[in-house]
Design a protein around this motif. Structure first.
Motif, PDB file in Angstrom:
ATOM      1  N   MET A  96       0.806  -1.214   0.000  1.00 41.89           N
ATOM      2  CA  MET A  96       0.000   0.000   0.000  1.00 41.89           C
ATOM      3  C   MET A  96       0.843   1.271   0.000  1.00 41.89           C
ATOM      4  SD  MET A  96      -2.769  -1.578  -0.194  1.00 41.89           S
ATOM      5  CE  MET A  96      -3.906  -0.223  -0.145  1.00 41.89           C
ATOM      6  N   ASP A  97       2.155   1.134   0.015  1.00 43.23           N
ATOM      7  CA  ASP A  97       3.079   2.265   0.018  1.00 43.23           C
ATOM      8  C   ASP A  97       2.833   3.176   1.219  1.00 43.23           C
ATOM      9  OD1 ASP A  97       5.307   3.528  -1.055  1.00 43.23           O
ATOM     10  OD2 ASP A  97       4.111   4.895  -2.272  1.00 43.23           O
ATOM     11  N   LYS A  98       2.625   2.560   2.380  1.00 48.26           N
ATOM     12  CA  LYS A  98       2.390   3.295   3.626  1.00 48.26           C
ATOM     13  C   LYS A  98       3.703   3.471   4.369  1.00 48.26           C
ATOM     14  CE  LYS A  98      -2.180   3.093   3.477  1.00 48.26           C
ATOM     15  NZ  LYS A  98      -3.016   4.225   3.369  1.00 48.26           N
ATOM     16  N   GLU A  99       3.721   4.453   5.278  1.00 38.27           N
ATOM     17  CA  GLU A  99       4.893   4.610   6.124  1.00 38.27           C
ATOM     18  C   GLU A  99       5.065   3.356   6.960  1.00 38.27           C
ATOM     19  OE1 GLU A  99       5.099   8.154   8.420  1.00 38.27           O
ATOM     20  OE2 GLU A  99       4.649   9.415   6.697  1.00 38.27           O
ATOM     21  N   CYS A 100       6.291   2.999   7.183  1.00 39.32           N
ATOM     22  CA  CYS A 100       6.603   1.744   7.839  1.00 39.32           C
ATOM     23  C   CYS A 100       7.388   2.006   9.123  1.00 39.32           C
ATOM     24  CB  CYS A 100       7.427   0.895   6.878  1.00 39.32           C
ATOM     25  SG  CYS A 100       7.986  -0.648   7.538  1.00 39.32           S
ATOM     26  N   THR A 101       7.041   1.260  10.162  1.00 38.44           N
ATOM     27  CA  THR A 101       7.852   1.277  11.378  1.00 38.44           C
ATOM     28  C   THR A 101       8.126  -0.167  11.772  1.00 38.44           C
ATOM     29  OG1 THR A 101       5.918   1.327  12.820  1.00 38.44           O
ATOM     30  CG2 THR A 101       6.894   3.450  12.244  1.00 38.44           C
ATOM     31  N   TYR A 102       9.287  -0.381  12.341  1.00 42.87           N
ATOM     32  CA  TYR A 102       9.675  -1.702  12.825  1.00 42.87           C
ATOM     33  C   TYR A 102      10.269  -1.509  14.202  1.00 42.87           C
ATOM     34  CZ  TYR A 102      11.933  -6.285  13.033  1.00 42.87           C
ATOM     35  OH  TYR A 102      12.330  -7.546  13.400  1.00 42.87           O
ATOM     36  N   GLN A 103       9.646  -2.093  15.205  1.00 40.48           N
ATOM     37  CA  GLN A 103      10.061  -1.942  16.595  1.00 40.48           C
ATOM     38  C   GLN A 103      10.240  -0.466  16.954  1.00 40.48           C
ATOM     39  OE1 GLN A 103      13.490  -4.502  16.963  1.00 40.48           O
ATOM     40  NE2 GLN A 103      12.229  -6.338  17.005  1.00 40.48           N
ATOM     41  N   GLY A 104       9.284   0.345  16.497  1.00 40.99           N
ATOM     42  CA  GLY A 104       9.270   1.760  16.820  1.00 40.99           C
ATOM     43  C   GLY A 104      10.194   2.637  15.990  1.00 40.99           C
ATOM     44  N   GLN A 105      10.930   2.047  15.063  1.00 39.88           N
ATOM     45  CA  GLN A 105      11.859   2.820  14.231  1.00 39.88           C
ATOM     46  C   GLN A 105      11.275   3.019  12.826  1.00 39.88           C
ATOM     47  OE1 GLN A 105      16.011   1.461  14.275  1.00 39.88           O
ATOM     48  NE2 GLN A 105      15.348  -0.111  15.724  1.00 39.88           N
ATOM     49  N   ILE A 133      16.908   5.926   9.593  1.00 39.46           N
ATOM     50  CA  ILE A 133      17.840   6.786  10.309  1.00 39.46           C
ATOM     51  C   ILE A 133      19.288   6.300  10.161  1.00 39.46           C
ATOM     52  CG2 ILE A 133      18.485   7.645  12.599  1.00 39.46           C
ATOM     53  CD1 ILE A 133      15.463   7.487  13.288  1.00 39.46           C
ATOM     54  N   SER A 134      19.544   5.034  10.471  1.00 38.90           N
ATOM     55  CA  SER A 134      20.914   4.525  10.442  1.00 38.90           C
ATOM     56  C   SER A 134      21.202   3.588   9.278  1.00 38.90           C
ATOM     57  CB  SER A 134      21.215   3.782  11.747  1.00 38.90           C
ATOM     58  OG  SER A 134      20.427   2.600  11.806  1.00 38.90           O
ATOM     59  N   ASP A 135      20.198   3.271   8.473  1.00 38.08           N
ATOM     60  CA  ASP A 135      20.332   2.328   7.357  1.00 38.08           C
ATOM     61  C   ASP A 135      20.682   0.918   7.814  1.00 38.08           C
ATOM     62  OD1 ASP A 135      20.000   1.910   4.594  1.00 38.08           O
ATOM     63  OD2 ASP A 135      22.161   1.946   4.281  1.00 38.08           O
ATOM     64  N   GLU A 136      20.410   0.612   9.077  1.00 38.84           N
ATOM     65  CA  GLU A 136      20.674  -0.727   9.608  1.00 38.84           C
ATOM     66  C   GLU A 136      19.711  -1.724   8.963  1.00 38.84           C
ATOM     67  OE1 GLU A 136      20.252  -3.176  13.838  1.00 38.84           O
ATOM     68  OE2 GLU A 136      19.926  -1.014  13.789  1.00 38.84           O
ATOM     69  N   LEU A 137      20.244  -2.885   8.581  1.00 44.23           N
ATOM     70  CA  LEU A 137      19.427  -3.955   8.014  1.00 44.23           C
ATOM     71  C   LEU A 137      18.621  -4.594   9.111  1.00 44.23           C
ATOM     72  CD1 LEU A 137      18.687  -5.670   5.528  1.00 44.23           C
ATOM     73  CD2 LEU A 137      20.599  -7.165   6.123  1.00 44.23           C
ATOM     74  N   LEU A 138      17.291  -4.599   8.972  1.00 38.92           N
ATOM     75  CA  LEU A 138      16.402  -5.174   9.972  1.00 38.92           C
ATOM     76  C   LEU A 138      15.893  -6.553   9.567  1.00 38.92           C
ATOM     77  CD1 LEU A 138      14.318  -1.957  10.694  1.00 38.92           C
ATOM     78  CD2 LEU A 138      16.163  -2.911  12.096  1.00 38.92           C
ATOM     79  N   VAL A 139      15.500  -6.682   8.311  1.00 41.24           N
ATOM     80  CA  VAL A 139      14.943  -7.941   7.790  1.00 41.24           C
ATOM     81  C   VAL A 139      15.406  -8.111   6.364  1.00 41.24           C
ATOM     82  CG1 VAL A 139      12.823  -9.189   7.240  1.00 41.24           C
ATOM     83  CG2 VAL A 139      12.881  -7.701   9.239  1.00 41.24           C
ATOM     84  N   CYS A 140      15.781  -9.347   6.033  1.00 42.84           N
ATOM     85  CA  CYS A 140      16.192  -9.652   4.671  1.00 42.84           C
ATOM     86  C   CYS A 140      15.443 -10.885   4.204  1.00 42.84           C
ATOM     87  CB  CYS A 140      17.691  -9.879   4.614  1.00 42.84           C
ATOM     88  SG  CYS A 140      18.308 -10.222   2.963  1.00 42.84           S
TER      89      CYS A 140
END
Length: 140
Positions: A96-105, A133-140
């Motif tokens: 749906m091209d919605k804003e995404c958050t993962y664990q509050g980030q 923010i940090s470009d950290e990989l969360l899920v692959c």
């Protein structure tokens, strides 16, 4: 029809902003998704919104006994599915091209390569979820 063109058209239809009143909503994207799905996937989609799905023969038998209007039922399911897809903070945000958050980030999806089409109706898509923010990989 080219599969890529079809998927792009489907995503545009799913993402099209829906009118705010239920009387004017069409659920067009979900209707296309339902119509283009295999019987087994259509059944999964129907059950995901609490509706039962029947093939043509079973639907005809039931409609004779219970005055069920199959096109109207399909439209109601499409509207329910569209509403479910549009909810915030769910697994469909990517579609749906919605804003995404993962664990509050805040995060974003990244597709590092083109889809691999196996030419048999299946394909492979690699996606990665990264914090914005940090470009950290969360899920692959």
């Amino acid at each position: 029809e080219d599969p890529i063109d079809f998927i792009q058209a489907l995503l545009r239809a799913l993402r099209d902003p829906a009118p705010s009143t239920s009387s004017t909503r069409t659920g067009e994207g979900a209707r296309i998704l339902l119509a283009s799905s295999s019987q087994s996937w259509r059944n999964v989609l129907f059950r995901s919104v609490g509706a039962s799905w029947m093939d043509g023969d079973a639907a005809a038998d039931v409609s004779e006994c219970h005055d069920i209007d199959k096109p109207r039922n399909d439209q109601m399911v499409a509207l329910a599915l569209q509403t479910a897809l549009e909810r915030s903070d769910n697994q469909f945000a990517i579609l749906m091209d919605k804003e995404c958050t993962y664990q509050g980030q805040p995060c974003s999806w990244y597709f590092p390569s083109d889809p691999l089409d196996f030419q048999d109706g299946t394909c492979w898509v690699e996606s990665r979820l990264r914090t914005t923010i940090s470009d950290e990989l969360l899920v692959c």
